[in-house]
Design a protein around this motif. Structure first.
Motif, short mmCIF file in Angstrom:
data_model
loop_
_atom_site.label_atom_id
_atom_site.label_comp_id
_atom_site.label_asym_id
_atom_site.label_seq_id
_atom_site.Cartn_x
_atom_site.Cartn_y
_atom_site.Cartn_z
N MET A 160 0.98 -1.30 0.13
CA MET A 160 0.02 -0.08 0.01
C MET A 160 0.84 1.41 -0.05
O MET A 160 1.79 1.35 0.81
CB MET A 160 -0.92 0.15 1.14
CG MET A 160 -2.03 -1.26 1.26
SD MET A 160 -3.08 -1.10 2.70
CE MET A 160 -2.84 -2.58 2.93
N THR A 161 0.43 2.18 -0.92
CA THR A 161 1.58 3.16 -1.14
C THR A 161 0.88 4.75 -0.77
O THR A 161 1.34 5.20 0.10
CB THR A 161 1.95 3.10 -2.56
OG1 THR A 161 0.98 3.12 -3.15
CG2 THR A 161 3.03 2.24 -2.74
N ARG A 216 -11.28 3.82 -11.13
CA ARG A 216 -11.39 3.82 -9.82
C ARG A 216 -10.89 2.40 -9.21
O ARG A 216 -10.29 2.23 -8.09
CB ARG A 216 -12.95 3.63 -9.32
CG ARG A 216 -13.28 3.51 -7.98
CD ARG A 216 -12.53 4.91 -6.95
NE ARG A 216 -12.82 4.74 -5.69
CZ ARG A 216 -12.31 5.34 -4.93
NH1 ARG A 216 -11.12 6.15 -5.07
NH2 ARG A 216 -12.42 5.11 -3.30
N GLU A 224 -7.27 2.37 -9.17
CA GLU A 224 -6.70 2.99 -8.20
C GLU A 224 -6.65 2.43 -7.01
O GLU A 224 -5.55 2.44 -6.25
CB GLU A 224 -7.91 4.23 -7.99
CG GLU A 224 -7.10 5.39 -7.16
CD GLU A 224 -8.44 6.42 -7.05
OE1 GLU A 224 -8.11 7.37 -5.87
OE2 GLU A 224 -9.20 6.49 -7.77
N LEU A 225 -7.62 1.51 -6.73
CA LEU A 225 -7.63 0.92 -5.51
C LEU A 225 -6.84 -0.48 -5.62
O LEU A 225 -6.28 -0.72 -4.50
CB LEU A 225 -8.91 0.37 -5.28
CG LEU A 225 -9.74 1.41 -4.31
CD1 LEU A 225 -11.11 1.60 -4.94
CD2 LEU A 225 -9.58 1.18 -2.86
N THR A 274 -3.79 -0.43 -6.99
CA THR A 274 -2.48 0.11 -6.85
C THR A 274 -2.47 0.47 -5.08
O THR A 274 -1.53 0.07 -4.58
CB THR A 274 -2.48 1.39 -7.21
OG1 THR A 274 -2.70 1.25 -8.52
CG2 THR A 274 -0.86 2.05 -7.27
N LEU A 275 -3.49 0.99 -4.68
CA LEU A 275 -3.68 1.49 -3.32
C LEU A 275 -3.32 0.25 -2.16
O LEU A 275 -2.62 0.35 -1.22
CB LEU A 275 -4.79 2.03 -2.87
CG LEU A 275 -5.10 2.98 -1.66
CD1 LEU A 275 -4.17 4.15 -1.50
CD2 LEU A 275 -6.30 3.56 -1.55
N PHE A 276 -3.81 -0.90 -2.53
CA PHE A 276 -3.58 -2.08 -1.95
C PHE A 276 -2.76 -2.86 -2.38
O PHE A 276 -2.84 -4.31 -2.16
CB PHE A 276 -5.13 -2.62 -1.75
CG PHE A 276 -5.88 -1.98 -0.82
CD1 PHE A 276 -5.73 -2.09 0.71
CD2 PHE A 276 -6.86 -0.87 -0.95
CE1 PHE A 276 -6.52 -1.42 1.53
CE2 PHE A 276 -7.69 -0.15 -0.25
CZ PHE A 276 -7.67 -0.48 1.07
N ASP A 277 -1.84 -2.57 -3.27
CA ASP A 277 -0.79 -3.43 -3.71
C ASP A 277 -1.06 -4.71 -4.48
O ASP A 277 -0.63 -5.65 -4.13
CB ASP A 277 0.09 -3.88 -2.29
CG ASP A 277 1.67 -3.36 -2.43
OD1 ASP A 277 1.91 -2.86 -3.64
OD2 ASP A 277 2.25 -3.48 -1.48
N ARG A 298 -6.74 -7.80 1.74
CA ARG A 298 -6.52 -6.50 1.29
C ARG A 298 -7.67 -6.22 0.07
O ARG A 298 -8.17 -5.01 0.01
CB ARG A 298 -5.27 -6.18 0.61
CG ARG A 298 -4.10 -6.49 1.57
CD ARG A 298 -2.83 -5.69 1.49
NE ARG A 298 -2.43 -6.08 0.11
CZ ARG A 298 -1.27 -6.89 0.11
NH1 ARG A 298 -1.07 -7.76 1.14
NH2 ARG A 298 -0.99 -7.42 -1.19
N GLY A 345 0.00 0.16 6.30
CA GLY A 345 -0.49 1.01 5.03
C GLY A 345 -1.97 0.86 4.95
O GLY A 345 -2.48 2.08 4.80
N LEU A 346 -2.61 0.11 5.77
CA LEU A 346 -4.16 0.18 6.03
C LEU A 346 -4.42 1.40 6.89
O LEU A 346 -5.28 2.11 6.75
CB LEU A 346 -4.77 -1.09 6.39
CG LEU A 346 -6.40 -1.07 6.75
CD1 LEU A 346 -6.96 -0.68 5.25
CD2 LEU A 346 -6.74 -2.13 7.41
#
Ligand SMILES: Nc1ncnc2c1ncn2[C@@H]1O[C@H](COP(=O)(O)OP(=O)(O)OP(=O)(O)O)[C@@H](O)[C@H]1O
Ligand SMILES: [Mg+2]
Lengths: 270, 319
Positions: free
Chosen positions: A1-2, B116, B119-120, B122-125, B144, B174-175
């Motif tokens: 998570m970045t 969207r 985006e998520l 990426t956000l949650f790897d 995740r 990260g979370l």
């Protein structure tokens, strides 16, 4: 998570925006989901399609001669095989529903602004679509091995319509089974009842040739009037009013009961 | 502004003879993070399920985003997202397909779904695993994805039932960042946790729940105050632990240590300890929370630099 921001775009605020209400789009999305499941379980789908085809070939070439020496057993048995196929197609739905019900995903769906039973509708619609394909395949093979199939277009439409109604009814029963079962394995076990029904009916042999007890059972078996109606339509034989009314009544009755049971169980289970 | 987005009054729920919720009251203000903290079986999940319309309470009332959870479940569902205690993802779909499906069901505008979802992921790897069927995911990846699905539609109120259970320390941090981002964006978050550190780091308010009742409520600092002040803890050579109250300032600690030395007490180790939520939890519920949770959060949190307590030397109190 970045990244740490999730800050773009408008946020839903009360009152409920129109887009938040349940709609047909939801059902389409859920039907798409169930169909996609089939493509991920090709082995299961193949079995439910290939098994009826194998049974068709076996009945025609292995048992056919013994059961009916006139050589036209293929005409007799194909309607029965079509209904057997419906059973296999519908039975898979029980497993799919049980898988959903025992996992957490139904909770997620239920916490979303969609019609709660949409997930069931998705499975049912997918079952109809899968059955359409497997039934077409069975009919194709049947024609190849000598099924007459020279009924009028109207008779074909009526026969296939009745088969579709039968599939719909069985599928809702399968949904209810999937909801009662403690898990996918149990659901799969329960569906043997659906799969077994055609054997003690007029699907493969005339009930008159059975021992008295079985003949009585076959007489009350819903598969019997449905098969007789489909057979009559496809072979251009007269279908008595009693038979087709019984066939329709069974289909509608099973459909209504199966659907109601599924709805009730769905509300109770979750 | 203290408009309450989640309000619960006297929620009750019983399964047969077993009373699970015995009058739960909660208020969560808009843009707030409330941590529902409690031992196993305290009723956390039950509370969350009632607030997210999955379960009908036997008694009491609750409203979320201004709508009654029993009488207007549709309106509540349109305003919330729930990520339950157990991953609710579709095993047969890929990660990306899962998010697409959830985005459609959450009625995101069709044109924005693709962006969207990306985006998520990426956000949650999860970009690398996006096209793999979830069946092949590890437990943490599944979790995740589950969390990503819950945040897709930018809900007003986010319910997270033990969101970091099963995540490694990096994913957990990260979370936490993601949750802070969601809150910065104006969302209200109600999360349950057994990780005291998590409540400490994230939550403006902590409600401690035990045996179906909220037994304490306040900011983490307020709760810690209820169990006393900071103290110098001395592991005396030959066994025994001694505690001496301190205000935590350098002169005071120096004075205490000088005093100890003057009295000729041999000390193996020493530490300045401020009360933690652990202490609060122990004091209030009379039982330790899951020890692995405590061990994990205390020992392995890599970002100790943001620890707010004025601890000079950290040693773990033997239990
Ligand atoms: N469907 C049910 N039938 C019977 N008892 C239940 C049911 N659901 C929950 N319970 C009981 O209710 C109590 C509270 O459960 P709940 O899941 O809310 O606890 P929790 O605080 O979330 O615990 P955990 O930290 O273990 O997740 C438990 O004793 C549990 O056994
Ligand atoms: Mg729980």
């Amino acid at each position: 998570m970045t990244a740490t921001t999730l800050t773009t775009g408008p946020r839903a605020t009360a009152p409920v925006p129109a887009a938040a209400r349940p709609g047909v789009g939801d059902t389409f999305a859920l039907v798409g989901r169930s169909l996609r499941h089939s493509t991920r379980q090709l082995d299961t789908v193949l079995i439910s399609v290939l098994l009826p085809v194998m049974l068709l070939l076996m009945f025609v070439y292995v048992f056919g001669g013994a059961i009916d020496s006139t050589g036209r057993y293929v005409d007799f048995v194909v309607p029965g095989i079509i209904l057997l196929t419906s059973g296999y197609g519908a039975a898979g739905t029980a497993v799919d529903v049980a898988t959903d019900a025992t996992g957490g995903i139904v909770d997620r769906f239920r916490s979303m602004p969609i019609r709660p039973t949409g997930v069931l509708t998705g499975h049912v619609a997918a079952s109809l679509a899968k059955n359409a394909i497997s039934t077409a395949l069975v009919i194709g093979v049947a024609l190849l091995v000598g099924f007459r199939g020279d009924a009028s277009a109207g008779a074909w439409v009526a026969a296939l319509g009745l088969v579709a109604l039968w599939v719909l009814a069985l599928t809702w029963v399968a949904v209810a089974i999937g909801l009662v079962a403690s898990g996918p394995e149990a659901a799969s076990g329960f569906t043997f009842a659906i799969l077994f029904l055609p054997y003690v009916s007029s699907a493969f042999v005339a009930p008159a040739t059975m021992p008295a007890v079985l003949e009585t059972i076959a007489g009350y078996n819903p598969v019997t009037p449905v098969t007789d109606t489909v057979r009559g339509l496809l072979l251009g034989m007269p279908v008595s009013t009693g038979t087709w009314v019984a066939a329709l009544a069974w289909c509608v009755g099973i459909l209504v009961v199966g659907r109601a049971a599924a709805a009730l169980l769905f509300r109770r289970a979750t | 502004m203290t408009e309450n987005v989640v309000v619960a009054r006297g929620l009750r729920k019983a399964y047969g003879d077993l009373t699970v919720l015995d009058g739960v009251d909660l208020d969560v203000g808009r843009g707030e993070v409330l941590a529902l903290l409690g031992p196993n079986g305290a009723g956390k999940t039950t509370t969350v399920r009632i607030l997210s319309t999955l379960l009908r309470p036997d008694g009491g009332t609750a409203s979320v985003a201004g709508h009654d959870v029993v009488h207007e479940p549709g309106a509540v569902r349109a305003a919330i997202s729930l990520t339950g205690q157990y991953a609710a993802v579709d095993e047969l779909l890929t990660g990306e397909e899962n998010l697409r499906l959830m985005a459609r069901l959450a009625h995101l505008p069709r044109t924005s779904i693709r962006a969207r979802v990306a985006e998520l992921l990426t956000l949650f790897d999860l970009e690398d695993a996006a096209r793999r069927v979830v069946k092949t995911y590890s437990g943490g990846m599944r979790r995740r994805l589950d969390l990503a699905a819950g945040l897709l539609a930018r809900p007003q109120v986010v319910f997270l039932d033990e969101p970091t259970t099963g995540l490694d320390p990096r994913s957990r941090n990260g979370l936490w960042d993601v949750i802070r981002g969601v809150v910065a964006d104006g969302a209200t978050v109600l999360l349950t946790t057994q990780y005291l550190e998590e409540a400490d780091r994230l939550a403006g308010t902590v409600a401690v729940i035990d045996h179906g009742r909220v037994i304490a409520r306040g900011t983490p600092a307020e709760l810690k105050q209820t169990v006393g002040s900071a103290h110098v803890e001395l592991a005396v050579a030959g066994g025994g632990v001694e505690r001496i109250a301190t205000d935590g300032s350098v002169p005071d600690v120096r004075r205490i240590l000088a005093d100890v030395e003057r009295r000729g007490i041999a000390v193996d180790r020493w530490a300045v300890r401020t009360p933690t939520l652990d202490d609060v939890f122990l004091e209030l519920t009379g039982s330790a929370p899951d020890t692995p949770a405590v061990g994990q959060t205390r020992d392995s949190a890599p970002d100790a630099d943001v620890d707010p307590s004025p601890v000079l030397v950290t040693t773990r109190e033997p239990r």
